[in-house]
Design a protein around this motif. Structure first.
Motif, short mmCIF file in Angstrom:
data_model
loop_
_atom_site.label_atom_id
_atom_site.label_comp_id
_atom_site.label_asym_id
_atom_site.label_seq_id
_atom_site.Cartn_x
_atom_site.Cartn_y
_atom_site.Cartn_z
N VAL A 2 15.02 -14.83 -19.93
CA VAL A 2 15.37 -14.57 -18.53
C VAL A 2 16.53 -15.48 -18.10
O VAL A 2 17.44 -15.03 -17.40
CB VAL A 2 14.15 -14.75 -17.61
CG1 VAL A 2 14.55 -14.59 -16.15
CG2 VAL A 2 13.06 -13.76 -17.99
N LEU B 98 20.10 -14.31 -16.60
CA LEU B 98 20.64 -14.80 -15.32
C LEU B 98 21.97 -15.52 -15.49
O LEU B 98 22.83 -15.46 -14.61
CB LEU B 98 19.62 -15.70 -14.63
CG LEU B 98 18.38 -14.99 -14.08
CD1 LEU B 98 17.39 -16.00 -13.51
CD2 LEU B 98 18.75 -13.94 -13.04
N THR B 99 22.15 -16.20 -16.61
CA THR B 99 23.43 -16.86 -16.89
C THR B 99 24.54 -15.81 -17.01
O THR B 99 25.63 -15.99 -16.47
CB THR B 99 23.33 -17.69 -18.19
OG1 THR B 99 22.33 -18.70 -18.01
CG2 THR B 99 24.66 -18.34 -18.54
N VAL C 166 24.53 -12.86 -15.67
CA VAL C 166 24.75 -12.32 -14.32
C VAL C 166 25.63 -13.29 -13.52
O VAL C 166 26.58 -12.87 -12.86
CB VAL C 166 23.40 -12.10 -13.60
CG1 VAL C 166 23.61 -11.83 -12.11
CG2 VAL C 166 22.64 -10.94 -14.23
N ALA C 167 25.33 -14.58 -13.60
CA ALA C 167 26.10 -15.58 -12.86
C ALA C 167 27.56 -15.61 -13.32
O ALA C 167 28.47 -15.87 -12.52
CB ALA C 167 25.47 -16.96 -13.01
N LEU D 257 22.75 -6.50 -13.13
CA LEU D 257 21.66 -6.19 -12.20
C LEU D 257 21.74 -4.72 -11.81
O LEU D 257 22.81 -4.10 -11.91
CB LEU D 257 21.75 -7.07 -10.96
CG LEU D 257 21.45 -8.55 -11.18
CD1 LEU D 257 21.74 -9.36 -9.92
CD2 LEU D 257 20.00 -8.75 -11.61
N PHE E 118 23.35 -14.60 -5.90
CA PHE E 118 22.43 -15.73 -5.75
C PHE E 118 22.37 -16.26 -4.31
O PHE E 118 21.66 -17.22 -4.04
CB PHE E 118 22.78 -16.85 -6.74
CG PHE E 118 22.55 -16.45 -8.17
CD1 PHE E 118 21.28 -16.56 -8.73
CD2 PHE E 118 23.56 -15.91 -8.94
CE1 PHE E 118 21.04 -16.17 -10.04
CE2 PHE E 118 23.34 -15.53 -10.25
CZ PHE E 118 22.07 -15.65 -10.79
N LEU F 279 15.63 -13.44 -7.82
CA LEU F 279 16.32 -13.92 -9.01
C LEU F 279 15.79 -15.30 -9.43
O LEU F 279 15.62 -15.57 -10.61
CB LEU F 279 17.82 -13.96 -8.77
CG LEU F 279 18.47 -12.60 -8.51
CD1 LEU F 279 19.96 -12.77 -8.19
CD2 LEU F 279 18.25 -11.65 -9.66
N PHE G 262 12.48 -14.75 -11.15
CA PHE G 262 12.46 -14.12 -12.47
C PHE G 262 11.99 -15.07 -13.58
O PHE G 262 11.04 -14.76 -14.29
CB PHE G 262 13.84 -13.56 -12.83
CG PHE G 262 14.18 -12.21 -12.27
CD1 PHE G 262 13.37 -11.56 -11.34
CD2 PHE G 262 15.34 -11.58 -12.65
CE1 PHE G 262 13.71 -10.32 -10.83
CE2 PHE G 262 15.69 -10.34 -12.16
CZ PHE G 262 14.88 -9.70 -11.25
#
Length: 180
Positions: free
Chosen positions: A55, A59-60, A62-63, A69, A79, A87, A90
């Motif tokens: 996860v 998320l990394t 996505v960032a 997403l 964020f 988020l 998660f």
């Protein structure tokens, strides 16, 4: 080590692929997506540590701006959006789901269902409600009411996560790393 990295990357990809399922936008600004099923599976199949890392990898990415997403969203802006609390939830949801499956030595399907409910519904919505409260300027009860439309779908996802985890455990027991 190499096997662990492969599993982590595959489950991060699974979360991303579940984002391709069309989202349903709600008035709160938080969409209903299939990605929370991927989060639950990270915990129930991979376990605490690997699930958390999968996860965090997702998320990394996505960032970094990848549109992973639901709806093709990505970047740092997500964020600080109404979805921010979800988020944040998660990785915690995967951690809790994995912990329950690893520690609770009952039938793997029962443990996976309990882990998915506690992590994927309980923890994720707690974080999401707090996030919506902060970002939308609502009280916690008002934000909790905004989360109600998610509950039926999330319950279905917990049943799916438990069924998938149980099925994997029957067909390939070694593939359910939360029980290895």
């Amino acid at each position: 080590m190499e096997r662990n990295l492969t599993h982590i990357a595959l489950f991060a990809a699974l979360i991303a692929v579940l984002g391709l399922v069309p989202k349903i936008d709600l008035i709160s600004g938080v969409p209903i997506t299939a990605q929370s099923l991927g989060i639950m599976l990270c915990g129930t199949v991979l376990g605490t540590r690997r699930g958390l890392l999968a996860v965090l990898l997702f998320l990394t990415l996505v960032a970094l701006g990848l549109p992973l997403l639901a709806g093709g969203r990505g970047g740092l802006g997500v964020f600080v959006s109404p979805t921010a609390g979800y988020l944040v939830g998660f990785p915690l949801a995967a951690l809790v789901a994995g912990f329950v499956v690893e520690r609770w030595r009952v039938d793997v399907g029962v443990a996976a269902f309990a882990g998915a409910v506690l992590g994927g519904i309980g923890v994720m919505h707690l974080c999401g409600i707090i996030g919506m409260s902060v970002v939308l300027g609502k009280t916690l009860p008002e934000a909790a009411l905004l989360a109600v439309p998610f509950l039926a779908g999330d319950l279905l996802k917990t049943v799916l996560a438990a069924g998938i985890t149980r099925g994997l455990a029957r067909v390939r027991p070694a593939s359910v790393l939360s029980r290895a």
